[in-house]
Motif scaffolding. Structure first.
Motif, short mmCIF file in Angstrom:
data_model
loop_
_atom_site.label_atom_id
_atom_site.label_comp_id
_atom_site.label_asym_id
_atom_site.label_seq_id
_atom_site.Cartn_x
_atom_site.Cartn_y
_atom_site.Cartn_z
N ILE A 106 0.75 -1.19 -0.07
CA ILE A 106 -0.18 0.08 0.01
C ILE A 106 0.96 1.08 -0.11
CG2 ILE A 106 -1.58 1.38 1.34
CD1 ILE A 106 -2.39 -1.34 2.65
N VAL A 107 0.63 1.99 -0.81
CA VAL A 107 1.17 3.49 -0.71
C VAL A 107 -0.06 4.54 -0.79
CG1 VAL A 107 2.32 5.17 -2.43
CG2 VAL A 107 3.11 2.77 -2.75
N ALA A 108 0.21 5.20 0.55
CA ALA A 108 -0.90 6.08 0.99
C ALA A 108 -0.32 7.45 0.73
CB ALA A 108 -1.27 5.75 2.45
N VAL A 109 -1.10 8.18 0.08
CA VAL A 109 -0.75 9.53 -0.40
C VAL A 109 -1.60 10.49 0.93
CG1 VAL A 109 -0.49 11.41 -2.15
CG2 VAL A 109 -0.13 8.90 -2.50
N TYR A 110 -0.85 11.29 1.66
CA TYR A 110 -1.48 11.94 2.65
C TYR A 110 -1.80 13.48 1.87
CZ TYR A 110 -2.06 15.15 6.57
OH TYR A 110 -2.73 16.01 7.73
N THR A 134 4.09 6.04 3.20
CA THR A 134 3.29 7.05 3.27
C THR A 134 3.82 8.15 2.43
OG1 THR A 134 2.06 6.78 5.14
CG2 THR A 134 2.31 8.99 4.77
N LEU A 135 3.33 8.94 1.38
CA LEU A 135 3.94 10.12 0.61
C LEU A 135 3.11 11.43 1.06
CD1 LEU A 135 4.05 8.50 -2.69
CD2 LEU A 135 5.68 8.52 -1.18
N ALA A 136 3.83 12.37 1.66
CA ALA A 136 3.42 13.45 2.08
C ALA A 136 3.89 14.89 1.22
CB ALA A 136 3.72 13.92 3.52
N SER A 185 4.70 17.99 1.47
CA SER A 185 5.47 18.85 2.02
C SER A 185 6.25 18.71 3.27
CB SER A 185 4.55 20.27 2.37
OG SER A 185 3.75 19.92 3.49
N SER A 186 7.12 19.28 3.62
CA SER A 186 8.05 19.02 4.75
C SER A 186 7.19 19.24 5.88
CB SER A 186 9.35 20.00 4.69
OG SER A 186 8.85 21.19 4.79
N HIS A 187 6.28 20.35 5.97
CA HIS A 187 5.20 20.55 7.47
C HIS A 187 4.73 19.02 7.61
CE1 HIS A 187 1.81 21.83 9.15
NE2 HIS A 187 2.78 22.49 10.17
N ALA A 188 4.11 18.67 6.34
CA ALA A 188 3.04 17.76 6.38
C ALA A 188 4.09 16.08 6.78
CB ALA A 188 2.32 17.18 5.05
N VAL A 189 5.26 16.14 6.54
CA VAL A 189 6.11 14.90 6.90
C VAL A 189 6.33 15.06 8.45
CG1 VAL A 189 8.57 14.11 6.54
CG2 VAL A 189 7.27 14.82 4.50
N THR A 190 6.77 16.23 8.92
CA THR A 190 7.07 16.77 10.15
C THR A 190 5.74 16.11 11.14
OG1 THR A 190 8.70 18.21 9.74
CG2 THR A 190 7.71 18.08 11.97
N GLU A 191 4.43 16.59 10.30
CA GLU A 191 3.30 16.44 11.48
C GLU A 191 3.00 15.02 11.38
OE1 GLU A 191 -0.68 18.68 12.05
OE2 GLU A 191 -0.05 18.37 9.75
N LEU A 192 3.05 14.32 10.24
CA LEU A 192 2.83 12.85 10.33
C LEU A 192 3.67 12.01 11.40
CD1 LEU A 192 1.97 12.24 6.59
CD2 LEU A 192 0.33 12.12 8.56
N ARG A 193 4.95 12.38 11.20
CA ARG A 193 6.06 11.66 12.07
C ARG A 193 6.12 12.08 13.47
NH1 ARG A 193 11.50 12.53 8.12
NH2 ARG A 193 11.01 11.07 6.73
N PRO A 199 5.26 6.08 10.73
CA PRO A 199 6.65 5.63 10.15
C PRO A 199 6.63 5.58 8.68
CG PRO A 199 5.52 3.57 10.73
CD PRO A 199 4.68 4.57 11.17
N ARG A 200 7.76 5.46 7.96
CA ARG A 200 7.98 5.16 6.44
C ARG A 200 7.26 6.21 5.92
NH1 ARG A 200 6.08 0.55 9.02
NH2 ARG A 200 3.94 0.83 8.34
#
Length: 381
Positions: A114-118, A152-154, A156-164, A169-170
């Motif tokens: 699964i590739v989930a695109v946030y 998971t694909l995010a 923007s850098s803000h979205a990456v940080t928020e998800l982490r 993970p990943r």
């Protein structure tokens, strides 16, 4: 390869999710991949094929207060049957939340990568729409979906940080492309400018949904600046209310294709007050059109706008600063032109071809990672 795309929203509704999906579908078609799109029914214009991809529709009901947005009904079993029949190499969840959560469970049960695109800040929307008690519940759903994902694909850098920060993970950064042929300074139209600003005013433009999460009430801070004309492109549930609130603004309604490109290139300045953007594609389109940007300094715009070079970012809620930055660029032709040139140069090379090619790499990586994890689990038994 065979790719199953589960779309939380799809045609005929045009939004950021649909826009990016159409680019992906065209890229997959050029590669010769076999694609199945599963999406909510729309009750109209339900094409069974889009860009070479087969489209299956699930029964859906309109979302309260936003009738153009439809929520698919039906359980995990139905999705499991559809995925099992198609036998995809990878399952792509596009902005998953309701339909995407069911698809994640179905794909897990079938042992599919699964590739989930946030792409949508649903928890933030819950708070903005006056139901903050649902924000934590929404985050639980987001976490469960992305914990189930192989990758998971995010955007923007803000979205990456928020998800982490929520323990997901990943997570990998996967931004969006922009059509620099369609959106170009050469599309600037004196006819459009005369139509919307017959007094020769400087045009301050916004493009997007007319909805609560876009914080368009903040445009009041710049709606009556002398020598300017506010132009609002888009439609949505707040359309009538905003027309009453800003009687001197020019509302174009929904625009697409060449009409949209002409409108954006004809702006002198682009503004975006929303604080819940995971990316904000319209900012890239404005920059490609040679238009500087003033936007709130949160979320996706942080990656797109370089303050004091391609536009200005103001602190969330600081409307006096918002107004000051707009005045700074509207009142200085030389500075605005310099910012416009820098904005145009910044987005060159951010093609959808390159972005979609990177997505294919993410697909292959997810397939390999899933196979490795499956082998490891079997070996530990």
């Amino acid at each position: 390869m065979k790719v199953a795309i589960i779309a939380e929203s799809f045609l005929p509704l045009m939004n950021g999710v649909t826009h990016s999906l159409l680019k992906i579908l065209h890229h997959l078609a050029e590669r010769g991949d076999e694609v199945l799109v599963i999406a909510p029914s729309a009750k109209q214009h339900e094409a069974t094929e889009v860009a070479g991809a087969r489209v299956l529709r699930l029964p859906a009901v309109p979302l309260t207060g936003y009738r153009n947005l439809r929520v698919a009904v039906g359980g995990v079993n139905r999705l499991r049957v559809l995925l099992n029949e198609f036998q995809p190499d990878v399952v792509h969840l596009a902005s998953p939340f309701i339909l995407g959560w069911r698809a994640a469970q179905a794909a897990q049960q079938l042992g599919l990568p699964i590739v989930a695109v946030y792409q949508t800040d649903v928890p933030g929307y819950a708070a903005k729409y006056g139901v903050p008690f649902l924000e934590n519940k929404a985050w639980e759903r987001v976490e469960n979906i992305h914990l189930a994902a192989t990758r998971t694909l995010a955007p923007s850098s803000h979205a990456v940080t928020e998800l982490r920060s929520h323990g997901i993970p990943r997570v990998q950064l996967w931004p969006r492309g922009v059509d620099t042929v369609r959106f170009h300074p050469a599309k600037r139209s004196q006819l459009f400018r005369q139509q919307v600003a017959p007094g020769g005013e400087r045009i301050i433009g916004y493009v997007g949904r007319l909805a609560l999460e876009k914080q368009l009430e903040d445009l009041a801070a710049i709606s009556e600046l002398p020598g300017t004309k506010l132009v609002i492109v888009g439609e949505g549930p707040l359309g009538a209310e905003l027309r009453n609130r800003f009687p001197d603004a020019y509302f174009t309604g929904f625009l697409d294709g060449e009409e949209l490109a002409v409108a954006v290139a004809s702006f002198d300045l682009f503004v975006h007050p929303g604080e819940l953007e995971t990316f904000c594609q319209t900012i890239q389109e404005a920059m490609a059109s040679g238009v500087p940007v003033v936007a709130t300094g949160r979320g996706g715009p942080l990656d797109l706008v370089e303050s004091s070079k391609t536009g200005w970012l103001y602190p969330p809620g600081e409307l006096a600063q918002f107004r000051s930055y707009v005045l700074d660029l509207i009142g200085d032709d030389a500075k605005r032109e310099a910012f416009a040139t820098a904005a145009f140069r910044t987005v060159q090379g951010r093609t959808w071809q390159a972005v979609c090619a990177r997505l294919i790499e993410h697909y292959h990586d997810a397939i390999a990672e899933h196979a490795m994890a499956t082998t490891s689990m079997k070996g530990s038994r």
